[in-house]
Design an enzyme around this catalytic site. Structure first.
Site: not given
Length: 369
Positions: A166, A249, A260
């Site tokens: 960022r 995260h 699955c």
């Protein structure tokens, strides 16, 4: 002709009534020797003030101010010099000068004393003149806190060679995260998803946690910090041997089937294989945009922050919800460390604009644990 070595001031202290100077010089064998001078500016010496052959009258005895200098014997080892220094009430004396070569040795002495904050700051400035007020405030808060939490983001890993996201030059400048780090991309544009994450995984191969990571791990072992919550997925906190880490995260170092949820290997993902069980698409165990944070990690981090006396936020822009709300959940002191500090971070008690690594090294220099 034998070389003459000059005495240098190792430490000079001042107080009411005079000064104390500790001197040192190297001998011909390059070993330091030490001595002490005491300059008692207001030493009182009784002087008789009556003429000869006149009967002595004690009432006429007066006291005159007379500077005196007292010297000590020479010491041939630092341990002996240290004992000379520690004979004095250092908490009441002001440091006037500390020789740079002896700054850490002198600080080792001072760090064992229980000095009030304003006097401790004088010693920090004398021993380490480049220490900023903000670095001192973080050091002092860290040593006084009974429960400290660290929250890290991408800026923490930049100095290890991991691209930032960022910052103005980060990856997000050229790649919209909403088009790649999402469930939709994984399901509908897997080639782009795979390319993005395979590059990130391969980037990690040549990168190692920098010194700042190891300092945080050391502080954990010394009971100075009690929890690390991180937005990073690179595993560097664990690699640097921190133990109490919640990866909010997820991790880019482990893999599973998106369909699955059976485990997969790194090689399976990088080879772009399908799931062995259901033929589904493989993915890293990271939290994608639109997915909920890992509940256990989030709850544990939140619990620690709500207990904290001190929360240190390092290298995150705090633009991603809900992690951006964590620093607001504490009643403790808050410190923000980042290469760029904006008005958005104005609510923090202490703001340090600069390198995460260099800041942690500077604080650690003051920590004697």
């Amino acid at each position: 002709m034998m070389k003459e070595f000059q005495w240098k001031t190792i430490l000079k202290l001042s107080g009411e009534g005079g000064s104390i100077t500790f001197l040192g010089k190297k001998n011909e064998r390059e070993h330091w020797i030490y001595k002490r001078n005491i300059n008692e500016i207001f030493s009182l010496e009784e002087m008789d003030d009556h003429p000869p052959n006149v009967e002595y009258q004690p009432s006429k005895t007066i006291k005159k101010l007379k500077p005196t200098v007292r010297k000590s014997n020479e010491a041939t080892h630092w341990d002996s010099a240290r004992k000379m220094i520690e004979e004095y009430p250092l908490e009441y004396l002001k440091p006037v000068h500390v020789h740079p070569e002896f700054a850490e040795k002198v600080w080792d002495i001072i760090s064992t004393k229980k000095l009030p904050k304003h006097r401790l700051k004088l010693w920090v400035k004398a021993c380490f003149p480049t220490t900023t007020n903000e670095i001192f405030e973080l050091f002092y808060a860290l040593t006084k806190s009974k429960h400290t939490v660290v929250l890290t983001g991408a800026g923490m890993s930049v100095e290890s060679g991991i691209p930032d996201f960022r910052s103005p030059s980060g990856w997000w400048k050229n790649i919209d995260p909403l088009t790649v780090a999402t469930v939709e991309a994984l399901e509908e544009n897997y080639d782009l998803f795979y390319e993005f994450y395979s590059v990130r995984i391969n980037t990690l191969k040549g990168c190692e946690p920098h010194e700042g990571y190891r300092i945080l791990a050391k502080w954990e072992r010394s009971d100075l910090i009690h929890e690390v919550a991180t937005q990073n997925v690179d595993g560097f906190h664990f690699k640097a041997l921190s133990n109490h880490v919640d990866e909010l995260h997820g991790s880019i170092l482990t893999y599973r089937c998106h369909q699955c949820e059976n485990e997969a290997s790194r090689d399976q993902f990088l080879n772009k294989e399908s799931c062995n069980f259901c033929n589904g698409k493989l993915r890293p165990n990271v939290v994608l945009f639109g997915e909920a944070l890992l509940e256990k990690a989030w709850n544990n981090a939140l619990n620690h922050i709500q207990q904290a006396d001190l929360v240190i936020v390092i290298g995150t822009s705090l633009q991603v919800y809900p992690v951006s709300q964590l620093p607001k959940m504490t009643n403790g002191k808050t410190v923000y460390i980042n290469k760029e500090v904006s008005e958005f971070q104005s609510l923090f008690d202490v703001k340090i604009e600069g390198s995460a690594r260099d800041t942690l090294i500077a604080v650690d220099q003051l920590i004697r644990s």
